[in-house]
Design an enzyme around this catalytic site. Structure first.
Site, short mmCIF file in Angstrom:
data_model
loop_
_atom_site.label_atom_id
_atom_site.label_comp_id
_atom_site.label_asym_id
_atom_site.label_seq_id
_atom_site.Cartn_x
_atom_site.Cartn_y
_atom_site.Cartn_z
N ASP A 260 9.28 2.92 0.06
CA ASP A 260 8.20 3.54 0.82
C ASP A 260 8.39 3.13 2.27
O ASP A 260 8.02 2.03 2.68
CB ASP A 260 6.84 3.11 0.29
CG ASP A 260 5.69 3.78 1.03
OD1 ASP A 260 5.96 4.41 2.08
OD2 ASP A 260 4.55 3.67 0.59
N LYS B 183 3.88 8.82 9.08
CA LYS B 183 3.68 8.22 10.39
C LYS B 183 4.70 8.72 11.43
O LYS B 183 4.57 9.83 11.90
CB LYS B 183 3.63 6.69 10.25
CG LYS B 183 2.45 6.32 9.31
CD LYS B 183 2.06 4.89 9.24
CE LYS B 183 0.76 4.73 8.48
NZ LYS B 183 0.81 4.12 7.18
N TYR C 93 0.85 -1.19 0.00
CA TYR C 93 0.00 0.00 0.00
C TYR C 93 0.88 1.24 0.00
O TYR C 93 1.86 1.32 0.74
CB TYR C 93 -0.90 0.00 1.24
CG TYR C 93 -1.79 1.22 1.36
CD1 TYR C 93 -2.85 1.43 0.48
CD2 TYR C 93 -1.57 2.17 2.37
CE1 TYR C 93 -3.67 2.55 0.59
CE2 TYR C 93 -2.40 3.28 2.49
CZ TYR C 93 -3.44 3.46 1.60
OH TYR C 93 -4.26 4.57 1.72
C1 LIG Z 1 0.18 4.61 5.82
C2 LIG Z 1 0.96 4.38 4.58
C3 LIG Z 1 0.91 5.27 3.49
C4 LIG Z 1 -0.06 6.41 3.45
O1 LIG Z 1 0.17 7.34 4.42
P1 LIG Z 1 -1.04 8.33 4.86
O2 LIG Z 1 -0.40 9.25 5.82
O3 LIG Z 1 -2.09 7.45 5.44
O4 LIG Z 1 -1.50 9.01 3.62
C5 LIG Z 1 1.77 5.06 2.45
N1 LIG Z 1 2.63 4.04 2.44
C6 LIG Z 1 2.70 3.15 3.44
C7 LIG Z 1 3.70 2.05 3.39
C8 LIG Z 1 1.85 3.28 4.53
O5 LIG Z 1 1.89 2.37 5.52
#
Ligand SMILES: *Cc1c(COP(=O)(O)O)cnc(C)c1O
Length: 425
Positions: free
Chosen positions: A239, A267, A144
């Protein structure tokens, strides 16, 4: 444990908020329950509007690595509030956090702050495309990367060569440049490069996948991605929205000793406030406006309150060399307890302070094996833990997050609940 007030709030919420929540997983839909409405949180505990106190292993989906409302972070935020909420002009704190990020993650020589992980990924991909002058990207099934149009993709039936939108409202044309490969499957990546040798701008990957439950990269997989992207002139984007400052102070890239071209953060980097960041080598990042031709902007980007929270959080993590050892030690007590109590009814993947208990007998190494889990079993497990004051993610396909605020007592209590659950069924 009463949830009368949560139920009342949820009914009201549903009148004016889609599904009653501002982010879908919060609705408890996949576990068929009413979400708890949270009144406050401190340290390892979260308290709902009915007054139930629970040991929290969601940790706001990752940011709360120090636990909730860490006194130093709160003080930094309060101080920043006194100085005004936003100016739309540069501040020294933005420089300090960019310097600290570059120090902790040397691959992020130059970085830009945004307001969410979604925005970080969207901007990193735009930068990669601008830099390589190519359009296509490769992402992995089950990873994701936020909710931007081009990333809401599932693999089409034609042997992973076509991609179709995974959400209504996303035109097919927006996903046609997103190619889907399989996590831990080198051949699926090779095939895409062979079919599109000069068209792939970047491979984006969660170096440790944590959005299909926790799935670790097999030995050599990340090295392979580093090699093949280099070979074909594509960029490698890690990511690290979850893994950044979670697997260690240097993130997954330090843990596995691999240098990506671009990195996205979210995060933890906001310390509980809305921040995302993307960055990489100077040569690539100078594509970004106002230096270069890749446009990206944000009214509230680098917001002083959010930046204060992120900066203080990173400073605390950096100052304490033992924090990651403590986190892993506590996490291993939990996973060992589950493994012992559940035996071969579950498969557990763990790394650092992240883990997932999959209700399947087969090893979980990719999306297909992750979804072999029996979600009804998870629902039952989740419900028991919730009723006994242990708050874990309301979905099989999320990680358990352990924080520095979890005490030995919290861990013991959690282990007892887990043991009694598996002892009973
Ligand atoms: C949470 C997450 C996102 C998206 O971040 P948001 O702050 O919710 O937009 C993107 N990549 C990864 C790996 C994530 O866990």
């Amino acid at each position: 444990m009463s949830d009368i007030k949560s139920k009342e709030w949820f009914e009201r919420a549903k009148c004016h908020i889609p599904g009653g929540v501002n982010s879908p997983v919060r609705a408890f839909g996949s576990v068929g329950r009413t979400p708890r409405f949270i009144a406050s949180a401190k340290g390892s505990k979260i308290k709902d509007v009915d007054g139930n106190e629970m040991i929290d292993y969601v940790c706001s989906w990752g940011p709360a690595i120090l636990g909730h409302a860490h006194p130093r972070v709160i003080a930094a935020v309060q101080q920043a509030c006194e100085e005004g909420l936003t100016y739309g002009a540069p501040t020294s704190k933005e420089v300090l956090i960019a310097e600290l990020i570059a120090k902790l993650m040397p691959s992020m020589e130059v970085s830009r702050l945004v307001n969410s992980g979604t925005e970080a990924v969207m901007s990193a991909i735009r930068t990669a495309r601008g830099y390589t002058k190519r359009d296509k990207i490769i992402k992995f099934k089950g990873c994701y990367h936020g909710h931007s149009d081009g990333l809401l993709v599932k693999a089409g039936s034609a042997a992973l060569t076509t991609s179709i939108p995974d959400s209504a409202g996303v035109p097919k044309d927006y996903t046609k440049h997103t190619l889907i490969a399989l996590y831990n499957d080198k051949i699926s990546v090779e095939k895409l490069f062979q079919a599109n040798p000069k068209e792939i701008a970047a491979v984006i990957v969660e170096p440790v996948a944590a959005n299909m439950g926790v799935v670790l990269p097999e030995q050599g997989f990340l090295e392979f991605l580093r090699e093949i992207t280099k070979q074909y002139g594509a960029l490698l984007i890690f990511d690290e929205v979850i893994t950044g400052f979670r697997l260690g102070i240097g993130g997954a890239q330090a843990y596995y000793n691999i240098t990506p071209d671009l990195t996205t953060l979210g995060k933890i980097v906001g310390g509980g406030m809305p921040i995302g960041a993307y960055g990489g080598k100077r040569e690539i990042m100078q594509m970004v406006s106002p230096l270069g031709s890749v446009y990206q902007a944000g009214t509230l980007s680098g917001n002083p309150i959010a930046t204060a929270a992120g900066l203080e959080t990173l400073r605390i993590l950096k100052e304490d060399p033992m924090i990651y050892e403590r986190l892993e030690e506590k996490t291993k007590i939990l996973t060992k307890t589950v493994q012992k109590a559940a035996g071969n009814r579950v498969w557990i993947n763990q790394i650092g302070s992240l883990f997932s208990v999959f209700f399947t007998k087969q090893p979980v190494k990719d999306y297909e094996s992750a979804i072999s889990s029996d979600t009804n079993c998870y629902t039952d497990y989740f419900g028991y833990l919730l009723e006994h004051g242990i708050y874990i993610a309301p979905s099989q396909f999320e990680a358990v997050f352990v924080s520095d605020a979890h005490t030995k007592e919290d861990i013991d209590t959690t282990c007892k609940v887990i043991e009694s659950y598996f002892g009973d069924i």
